[in-house]
Design an enzyme around this catalytic site. Structure first.
Site, short mmCIF file in Angstrom:
data_model
loop_
_atom_site.label_atom_id
_atom_site.label_comp_id
_atom_site.label_asym_id
_atom_site.label_seq_id
_atom_site.Cartn_x
_atom_site.Cartn_y
_atom_site.Cartn_z
N TYR A 1 0.86 -1.19 0.00
CA TYR A 1 0.00 0.00 0.00
C TYR A 1 0.90 1.24 0.00
O TYR A 1 1.57 1.52 0.98
CB TYR A 1 -0.91 -0.04 1.24
N LYS B 1 -1.20 -1.13 -4.24
CA LYS B 1 -2.31 -0.16 -4.28
C LYS B 1 -1.66 1.20 -4.20
O LYS B 1 -0.93 1.49 -3.24
CB LYS B 1 -3.22 -0.41 -3.09
#
Ligand code: HMN
Length: 293
Positions: free
Chosen positions: A135, A163
């Site tokens: 992330y 992400k």
């Protein structure tokens, strides 16, 4: 990997009047999302306030969601924390309860070297056999993920994607290219869903999807069918709604207030995230109507 593509909602956490995790409310919200047609839920991320909760509370949220919709939706548990051992504990718990993947930001608060972040992520990756999704959200963590660290992580089979909540679609494209075949890139800024998708993202994980899943599903289906002008029309509609959401005292508070109007009471966001004051409720109601119309 298919199950991680498309639309994944970054789910808000549910609290009762006392501000404690409310598993029943979390299950109701998860059920609502399962009916909307999205692919998955991202639990305990930025929108999910994982960083504002104790390890125990984070487990409670995840357990509720997996118990309710774990058979139907793809559940990604965000396990990022300040301390590696907390992240490892959360990852093992995620595996034990049946989540489908874990994901983590770099460890927060300290200014960390790439070696330190790599060690942090590696410990999480090694702690279970679940797929891992990096992330990347430099605007909150302060950590700039380099292409070389990304590549090093992506070389492992278990590290299936990243992400990206940074706003540069160029960086998104570069990470996609660097990650190689079968490496997923998931779009973070909801305002740029279509842009991210057009430049290589395989799908997206976003917080505002949680108040308008149908609209993001429309953008996605138009895009997949090659109807780019139509997809753009929906993205522009979404963006005007996001502008409104962002003009309220807190984004998560606004989204939670909208969910409450629809019968899903998840409580207020936790301080320091601000609730929506009564004086703004009229605007929230109008916005909810606009989304539903
Ligand atoms: C999450 O982890 O909750 C979100 O998926 C992160 C996501 O990228 C959101 N970014 C932040 O909250 C910082 C976006 O959904 C964002 O809320 C949206 O683009 C509105 O600006």
């Amino acid at each position: 990997l298919e199950r991680f593509k498309g639309i994944t909602i970054a789910m808000y956490s549910s609290y009762n009047e006392a501000g404690d995790v409310d598993q029943k409310a979390a299950r109701q919200l998860a059920r609502y999302y399962a009916k909307s047609g999205v692919k998955g839920l991202y639990v305990g991320g930025s929108s999910g306030e994982g960083m504002l909760q104790s390890v125990e509370e984070r487990k409670q949220m995840l357990e509720a969601v997996v118990a309710e919709v774990g058979q139907e939706l793809t559940i990604i548990a965000h396990v990022g924390a300040a301390a590696t051992r907390d992240s490892v504990e959360l990852a093992r718990h995620a595996k034990a309860v049946g989540a489908h993947a874990v994901s983590a930001v770099p460890a927060i608060y300290y200014r960390l070297s790439p070696q330190s972040v790599e060690t942090h992520w590696q410990e999480i990756v090694d702690s279970t056999d679940l797929p891992f999704i990096i992330y990347h959200i430099p605007q909150t963590t302060g950590f700039q993920l380099s292409k070389s660290l990304l590549v090093k992580m992506a070389e492992q089979d278990k590290v299936i994607g990243v992400k990206i909540s940074a706003e540069s679609t160029f960086e998104l494209q570069q990470f996609k290219a660097a990650g190689g075949k079968d490496f997923l890139v998931l779009n973070g800024p909801d305002e740029q869903y279509l842009a991210g998708r057009s430049i290589g993202a395989d799908g997206g994980i976003g917080g505002t999807y949680g108040v308008m899943p149908e609209l993001f599903l429309k953008i996605e289906s138009c895009y997949v069918q090659g109807q780019v002008a139509e997809a753009q029309k929906w993205q522009f509609i979404v963006n005007e709604l996001i502008v409104e959401l962002l003009s309220l005292p807190s984004l998560y508070g606004a989204c939670k207030a909208i969910l409450k109007l629809r019968g899903y009471d998840t409580g207020e966001p936790r301080l320091p995230l601000l609730p929506i004051p009564a004086s703004e409720l009229k605007r929230v109601e109008d916005l909810n109507q606009r989304i539903l119309s």
